[in-house]
Every structure is written in C-alpha cells, then in structure tokens.
Scaffold this motif. Structure first.
Motif, PDB file in Angstrom:
ATOM      1  N   LEU A 110       0.826  -1.375   0.329  1.00 56.21           N
ATOM      2  CA  LEU A 110       0.280  -0.015  -0.081  1.00 56.21           C
ATOM      3  C   LEU A 110       0.738   1.433  -0.042  1.00 56.21           C
ATOM      4  CD1 LEU A 110      -2.593  -1.189   2.688  1.00 56.21           C
ATOM      5  CD2 LEU A 110      -2.359  -0.521   0.509  1.00 56.21           C
ATOM      6  N   GLY A 111       2.095   1.656   0.975  1.00 61.05           N
ATOM      7  CA  GLY A 111       2.581   1.899   0.597  1.00 61.05           C
ATOM      8  C   GLY A 111       3.641   3.152  -1.075  1.00 61.05           C
ATOM      9  N   CYS A 112       4.105   1.591  -1.397  1.00 56.51           N
ATOM     10  CA  CYS A 112       4.457   2.032  -2.680  1.00 56.51           C
ATOM     11  C   CYS A 112       3.493   2.228  -3.928  1.00 56.51           C
ATOM     12  CB  CYS A 112       6.020   0.816  -3.014  1.00 56.51           C
ATOM     13  SG  CYS A 112       7.545   0.873  -1.637  1.00 56.51           S
ATOM     14  N   THR A 113       2.252   2.044  -3.707  1.00 56.51           N
ATOM     15  CA  THR A 113       1.725   2.203  -4.551  1.00 56.51           C
ATOM     16  C   THR A 113       1.757   3.493  -5.739  1.00 56.51           C
ATOM     17  OG1 THR A 113      -0.125   0.878  -3.537  1.00 56.51           O
ATOM     18  CG2 THR A 113      -1.415   2.257  -5.872  1.00 56.51           C
TER      19      THR A 113
ATOM     20  N   ASN B 164       4.011   9.788  -1.203  1.00 56.98           N
ATOM     21  CA  ASN B 164       2.519   9.158  -0.906  1.00 56.98           C
ATOM     22  C   ASN B 164       1.831  10.304  -2.643  1.00 56.98           C
ATOM     23  OD1 ASN B 164       2.732   7.282   1.514  1.00 56.98           O
ATOM     24  ND2 ASN B 164       2.649   6.178  -0.259  1.00 56.98           N
ATOM     25  N   ASP B 165       2.525  11.326  -2.519  1.00 56.48           N
ATOM     26  CA  ASP B 165       2.053  11.899  -3.838  1.00 56.48           C
ATOM     27  C   ASP B 165       2.189  11.610  -4.986  1.00 56.48           C
ATOM     28  OD1 ASP B 165       1.976  14.754  -5.419  1.00 56.48           O
ATOM     29  OD2 ASP B 165       0.774  14.854  -3.647  1.00 56.48           O
TER      30      ASP B 165
ATOM     31  N   GLU C 249       1.368  13.334  -7.936  1.00 56.13           N
ATOM     32  CA  GLU C 249       2.626  14.125  -8.769  1.00 56.13           C
ATOM     33  C   GLU C 249       4.108  14.524  -8.145  1.00 56.13           C
ATOM     34  OE1 GLU C 249      -1.636  16.195  -8.697  1.00 56.13           O
ATOM     35  OE2 GLU C 249      -0.129  15.149  -7.314  1.00 56.13           O
ATOM     36  N   ALA C 250       4.399  14.292  -7.307  1.00 54.39           N
ATOM     37  CA  ALA C 250       5.775  14.824  -6.503  1.00 54.39           C
ATOM     38  C   ALA C 250       6.471  13.465  -6.673  1.00 54.39           C
ATOM     39  CB  ALA C 250       5.647  14.900  -5.051  1.00 54.39           C
ATOM     40  N   VAL C 251       5.784  12.039  -6.630  1.00 53.96           N
ATOM     41  CA  VAL C 251       6.813  10.702  -7.370  1.00 53.96           C
ATOM     42  C   VAL C 251       7.358  11.258  -8.936  1.00 53.96           C
ATOM     43  CG1 VAL C 251       6.142   8.666  -7.315  1.00 53.96           C
ATOM     44  CG2 VAL C 251       5.554   9.269  -5.452  1.00 53.96           C
ATOM     45  N   ILE C 252       5.777  11.236  -9.410  1.00 51.94           N
ATOM     46  CA  ILE C 252       5.979  11.286 -11.143  1.00 51.94           C
ATOM     47  C   ILE C 252       7.048  12.710 -11.209  1.00 51.94           C
ATOM     48  CG2 ILE C 252       5.634  12.325 -13.261  1.00 51.94           C
ATOM     49  CD1 ILE C 252       2.629  11.472 -12.367  1.00 51.94           C
ATOM     50  N   ALA C 253       7.592  13.405 -10.638  1.00 51.22           N
ATOM     51  CA  ALA C 253       8.555  14.707 -11.087  1.00 51.22           C
ATOM     52  C   ALA C 253       9.868  14.091 -10.402  1.00 51.22           C
ATOM     53  CB  ALA C 253       7.845  16.488  -9.701  1.00 51.22           C
TER      54      ALA C 253
ATOM     55  N   THR D 102       7.833   7.052   2.153  1.00 52.72           N
ATOM     56  CA  THR D 102       6.230   6.837   2.104  1.00 52.72           C
ATOM     57  C   THR D 102       5.349   6.227   3.553  1.00 52.72           C
ATOM     58  OG1 THR D 102       6.860   4.192   2.134  1.00 52.72           O
ATOM     59  CG2 THR D 102       6.614   5.539  -0.548  1.00 52.72           C
ATOM     60  N   GLU D 103       4.628   6.587   3.738  1.00 57.25           N
ATOM     61  CA  GLU D 103       4.224   5.563   4.819  1.00 57.25           C
ATOM     62  C   GLU D 103       3.794   4.495   4.583  1.00 57.25           C
ATOM     63  OE1 GLU D 103       2.720   5.223   8.464  1.00 57.25           O
ATOM     64  OE2 GLU D 103       3.125   7.083   7.992  1.00 57.25           O
TER      65      GLU D 103
END
Length: 283
Positions: free
Chosen positions: A35-38, A215-216, A218-222, A243-244
């Motif tokens: 769940l944390g890495c989704t 877990n955001d 936009e932030a992960v893509i960036a 992540t959480e």
C-alpha cells in the motif's frame, strides 16, 4: 502507456483495493509495504517507464524494472495486471496452489513482467547492475529501475553493489528506496538504524535525490522524471522516497503491524470503504 494524473490517482486506488482483497482471500501476504508503494508503481508503469507489450524476457530497447523487496508482490502483481501484462482475473489466484502469482515473484511460471525471482533481500541491486551493464555493452540506451526496502539496506550485499555500480559508472540505473522506517520486527531506527542515509549513499558515489511525499502522485512522478534527467552523467542515481506503510487505510498506518498481516472480513470491508471509487473495476 502515459495516463493523466487523475487517471493515475484513480488507478492507484484500484490497485490498493486489489492488494487488500488479494491478501484477505488467502489470509496471507504483505499489505503494508504494498500500500505504501502504490504511487511509485502506478507512476512508474503509467507515466515514466518505457516498456513494450507483449512482454519479453530480453527487454531489448526498453526500460527494465527489478523488484528487490519481493514480499510486496501484491502491488507488483496488481500493477502488472492493470497495465495489461496478464489478465486482471488472474489476481484471484494469488498465493494459491499452482498459481503463477507466488508470495514472492518467481520466473519459472513465466508470469509476464517478472524477470527475476526476488524476496531473498539484498540481491536485487546486484541483478539490476548486471542488467544495466549489459545494456551498455549492447548499445541499448534504455534505463534500468529497481525498488528496495529500507530494512533491506541492512544487507551487506546491497553495499557491495552500491560500490560496484559507482566504480563502474553505471549511470543508466535508477534505484529507489522505499523509506517508510518500518520492517517486520519494528521501526528501522530501532532494529538497525541506517543513520544519515543520504550522506552514506553520496559517499558511495551515487547521485542522491530525496522526496518526502512518496504518497503524492505528482511528487513521485516529478522525482522519477528528475532522476531520469540525471542519468548519463557518470553516476548511478538513487531516490530516497519517504512513504507511509499501509497508506490509504487508516488502521494500517503508523506502525509495522501490517507488514505481513492479512485483514479479517470486518477489516477488509472497512478498508474497501476507505478506498472509495465511484466505479470500481474489482476482479
């Protein structure tokens, strides 16, 4: 297979629904880290990574991904199914007899998307470095991605591979560390602290990037796109992604308790309610 941000967010929720349903059905598996890495998996396969279907083991002229912390197989399997590697219906067979969806990914069943057996922690980076060097030898300009758990960094082989990659200028490699500070026995800081991880990785010769909002979407893509822009500069690239564990389900967040524990019927129903989708595409 590039999708819009809203499509990716919706898909991430669907993948989370898959994760808890898969684990619940067999009362076995690892929902917390999955769940944390989704967001990471959804962004990687939905926006960032260049890959081809149908799947081939060789992976020539396409990006490769290696999951090192193989116990988070539920998020890996759901992502592969949702992006067309194999039928979504096959998620029903997770951890059952004669399934291709083993608790830890394996290759002998021929599951599309899986290029290496993983789950014996500490080995994935060595495999990825070898694949990245092979691409260089072949004149293949594609990239190699890996994902690792933070507890996994307590394995010595990881640090050998880190040294080797930097020494050999494996600059077509992007490794990500799922930094949730949880492992099966408790908080990483209590079990065996990693100390100043950024400084250590930098001292080992890697280009180090940090993202606090793992877990955001936009932030992960960036941060993944930023990592891509840093390749080809003589250094391997690593992302420390905060992540959480259990993200998206309130009773799973905040501790290591759901590292490898399945929800009961009542907990599943509550989780599904929290992972609301107007038109879910549950298998």
């Amino acid at each position: 297979m590039s999708k819009s941000i809203e499509e990716l967010k919706s898909l991430a929720t669907q993948i989370r629904r898959d994760i808890i349903r898969m684990v619940h059905a067999v009362n076995s598996g690892h929902p917390g880290g999955s769940l944390g890495c989704t967001e990471y998996f959804t962004a990687l396969y939905g926006k960032v990574m260049n890959y081809k279907l149908p799947f081939t083991m060789e992976g020539k002229d396409e990006d490769l991904f290696f999951l090192s912390n193989g116990h988070i197989s539920p998020v890996f399997y759901s992502t592969l199914a949702r992006f067309g590697f194999f039928p979504v219906e096959e998620l029903k067979t997770f951890r059952k007899l004669n399934t291709r969806l083993q608790g830890h990914p394996t290759t002998h069943e021929g599951l599309p998307g899986v290029r290496v057996a993983s789950g014996s922690l500490g080995q994935g980076l060595s495999v990825a470095v070898g694949a990245a060097l092979a691409k260089k030898m072949d004149g293949d300009k594609s990239l190699v991605y890996t994902l690792h758990g933070d507890g996994e960094l307590q394995e010595g082989q990881i640090w050998e591979a880190l040294m080797f990659a930097a020494h050999n200028k494996v600059d077509n490699l992007i490794s990500t560390i799922d930094y949730n500070n949880r492992q099966i026995d408790g908080d990483v800081d209590d079990v065996l602290s990693l100390g100043d991880l950024h400084a250590k990785l930098e001292a080992f010769g890697w280009k180090v990037l940090n993202e606090k909002n793992g877990n955001d979407m936009e932030a992960v893509i960036a941060i993944l796109e930023k990592a891509k822009s840093e390749t080809g500069n003589g250094k391997p690239v690593v992302i420390i992604l905060n992540t959480e564990m259990g993200f998206g389900i309130d009773y799973m967040m905040g501790s290591h308790a759901w590292h490898g524990k399945a929800p009961n019927d009542e907990q599943l129903a509550l989780g599904i309610k929290q992972l609301y989708l107007e038109a879910p595409a549950d298998y």
